[in-house]
Design a protein around this motif. Structure first.
Motif, mmCIF file in Angstrom:
data_model
loop_
_atom_site.group_PDB
_atom_site.id
_atom_site.type_symbol
_atom_site.label_atom_id
_atom_site.label_comp_id
_atom_site.label_asym_id
_atom_site.label_seq_id
_atom_site.Cartn_x
_atom_site.Cartn_y
_atom_site.Cartn_z
ATOM 1 N N PRO A 14 26.142 21.427 40.235
ATOM 2 C CA PRO A 14 25.495 20.962 39.020
ATOM 3 C C PRO A 14 26.627 20.622 38.104
ATOM 4 N N SER A 15 26.175 19.852 36.969
ATOM 5 C CA SER A 15 27.071 19.291 35.943
ATOM 6 C C SER A 15 27.667 20.136 35.239
ATOM 7 N N SER A 16 28.809 19.958 34.734
ATOM 8 C CA SER A 16 29.453 20.995 33.790
ATOM 9 C C SER A 16 28.836 21.074 32.504
ATOM 10 N N ASN A 17 27.922 19.938 32.216
ATOM 11 C CA ASN A 17 27.339 20.089 30.932
ATOM 12 C C ASN A 17 26.248 20.707 30.940
ATOM 13 N N GLY A 18 25.607 21.210 32.075
ATOM 14 C CA GLY A 18 24.797 22.435 32.101
ATOM 15 C C GLY A 18 23.422 21.818 32.050
ATOM 16 N N ASN A 19 23.029 20.674 31.560
ATOM 17 C CA ASN A 19 21.635 20.280 31.341
ATOM 18 C C ASN A 19 21.285 19.036 32.290
ATOM 19 N N LEU A 20 22.015 18.714 33.255
ATOM 20 C CA LEU A 20 21.868 17.512 33.925
ATOM 21 C C LEU A 20 21.702 17.848 35.592
ATOM 22 N N GLN A 21 22.582 17.138 35.894
ATOM 23 C CA GLN A 21 23.344 16.424 37.001
ATOM 24 C C GLN A 21 22.109 15.747 37.599
ATOM 25 N N GLU A 182 21.549 11.991 30.067
ATOM 26 C CA GLU A 182 22.776 11.918 29.692
ATOM 27 C C GLU A 182 23.880 12.681 30.505
ATOM 28 N N ILE A 183 24.502 11.988 31.306
ATOM 29 C CA ILE A 183 25.303 12.809 32.413
ATOM 30 C C ILE A 183 26.971 12.784 31.978
ATOM 31 N N GLU A 184 27.571 13.953 32.064
ATOM 32 C CA GLU A 184 29.023 13.731 31.979
ATOM 33 C C GLU A 184 29.516 13.360 33.269
ATOM 34 N N THR A 185 30.717 12.341 33.281
ATOM 35 C CA THR A 185 31.196 11.790 34.322
ATOM 36 C C THR A 185 32.279 12.871 35.060
ATOM 37 N N TRP A 186 32.547 12.589 36.201
ATOM 38 C CA TRP A 186 33.577 13.431 36.739
ATOM 39 C C TRP A 186 34.857 12.733 37.068
ATOM 40 N N TYR A 187 34.954 11.567 37.420
ATOM 41 C CA TYR A 187 36.268 10.685 37.813
ATOM 42 C C TYR A 187 36.411 9.511 37.376
#
Length: 444
Positions: A14-21, A182-187
């Motif tokens: 799961p994404s660290s922003n908690g509402n996506l991935q 809207e997705i927080e990226t990882w790399y």
């Protein structure tokens, strides 16, 4: 821009922003490697001779180690990877930090007030260590090499790994907008230079063209006539659909897909020739169109019998069984081709875990139903799993013995049930009757 390969399990976290991935790199049930409950203790003076206390030294130097307050409100050890000036004074910097206990995908820019300056330390001998790498492998280097096996690039030596990490140390794109997410990226992903100052990119979810501004995306969407990936629909079951995209026929789409995927895959190679690859795009379909969930790629022609090069489930759709579905789908294609298949090597540890889970469930299901003796070759013919993968899986389960010059499978029903329970759920089923597909060698 091309197919991302050298990875083979998926990022089902799961994404660290908690509402996506995704290795290619994690299982459907893997928990996010986020800071969670470590105490906010101050590093000890006895941590080793390499460290020297330097409280109050501003601006902080790259390489400084310090405790940082994360979004959980707790302090965790970090290392300063980069810094940038935001105003004019010595305190007016923000710092790009790596949480040393956790995966690089959590690296981020932080303000000075998030750092506990009473815990500042610097690695005074780090440059000396770097110069000595050709003479002696330090404990720090050995740890970094060990980490590559977790991250999936066993093919990189220590020098190449350092070069890779230097080049990709700072995320260039912080977030993306893709469809309704809207997705927080990882790399880091090597987008063209004109996007180097862009913190957020806007993707068309159907053609995967990317833009700097929301207004550009809105204008594009009024003109874009695609409502699904630009390929042939080869599978439809309920709301799930799979499209096959030829990298040669749809080069720009393939390149854009690789840019996008690299934002969620760490140590992967970005090949700039997508012509050699087929991309299999899994979608959830509704009245607005077919929305990409994830994908895997495979070479059109593989001498090593690779049936999958790269695999990724996008963050909003992780932990729903789609990763297992993609793996199973790759083997159904191999069965249609009349070939055995195996994922491209090297496998990360999490990649091996994903595949070992799939192999275990498939093989044990057959062994439970099969009353008479069965050979490795017969299992391979039935499943399209390479004999070496079958052998290693059964050996890991202690279900095989070597007697009189041949391997013998020991299939005690109670032992099989125990292993099946431990292997967990199998995820979404591939309805083979809904697969309408012609292998590439037979096309056109």
């Amino acid at each position: 821009m091309g197919s991302i390969s050298r990875s083979t399990a998926e990022n089902d976290r799961p994404s660290s922003n908690g509402n996506l991935q995704p290795n290619h790199e994690a299982t459907d049930d893997a928990d996010p490697p986020a800071p969670n409950g470590h105490s906010a203790g101050i590093p000890s003076e006895n941590d080793g001779p390499r460290k020297r206390r330097t409280p109050g030294l501003l601006p902080l130097e790259v390489g400084t180690r310090v405790m940082c307050r994360w979004r959980d409100g707790k302090y965790h050890p970090v290392k300063v990877i980069e810094r940038r000036r935001i105003l004019s004074g010595p305190n007016d910097y923000e710092y790009y930090v790596h949480y040393t206990e956790f995966n690089r995908r959590l690296d981020e820019w932080v303000k000075l007030e998030q750092l506990d300056l009473d815990t500042v330390e610097t690695d005074v001998d780090e440059k000396v260590e770097d110069k000595a790498t050709s003479l002696k492998m330090t404990r720090h280097q050995k740890r970094k090499i060990d980490e590559t096996h977790v991250e999936g690039h066993e093919e990189l030596d220590a020098a190449s790994l350092r070069e890779h990490e230097e080049f990709t140390k700072v995320k260039n794109i912080a977030t993306i907008e893709l469809g309704r997410y809207e997705i927080e990226t990882w790399y880091f992903s090597p987008f063209p230079p004109e996007y180097s100052d862009t913190l957020k990119l806007f993707f068309c979810e159907f053609c995967l063209n990317f833009m700097k501004r929301k207004e550009q995306l809105q204008r594009h969407m009024r003109k874009c006539d695609l409502k699904h990936p630009p390929g042939d629909e080869i599978y439809r079951s309920g709301t799930l659909s799979m499209f096959e995209v030829d990298g040669k026929k749809n080069k720009v789409y393939g390149q854009n897909l690789c840019y996008l995927a690299k934002l969620f895959l760490d140590h992967k190679t970005l090949y700039y020739d997508v012509d050699l690859f087929l991309f299999y795009i899994l979608c959830e379909c509704d009245d607005r169109g077919c929305h990409m969930v994830g994908y895997f790629s495979k070479e059109k022609h593989s001498e090593e019998s690779y049936n999958l090069a790269c695999i990724l489930t996008l963050p909003p759709y992780q932990r729903k069984g789609y990763g297992k579905f993609l793996i199973a789908f790759s083997y159904e294609l191999s069965k249609k081709e009349g070939k055995v298949g195996t994922p491209e090597r090297p496998l990360s540890d999490l990649g091996l875990l994903s595949y070992r889970g799939y192999w275990t469930r498939v093989l044990l299901d057959i062994l439970k139903k099969h009353k008479s003796n069965i050979s490795i070759k017969e299992l391979s013919d039935m499943t399209a799993i390479k004999a070496d993968d079958i052998l290693s899986t059964l050996q890991s389960l202690d279900l095989i013995q070597y007697r009189k010059g041949q391997h013998v499978i020991c299939a005690d029903p109670k032992v099989l049930d125990r292993h099946l329970k431990a292997a967990g759920r199998g995820g979404l089923e591939v309805d083979v009757s809904k697969l309408i597909w012609t292998p590439y060698k037979e096309q056109g």
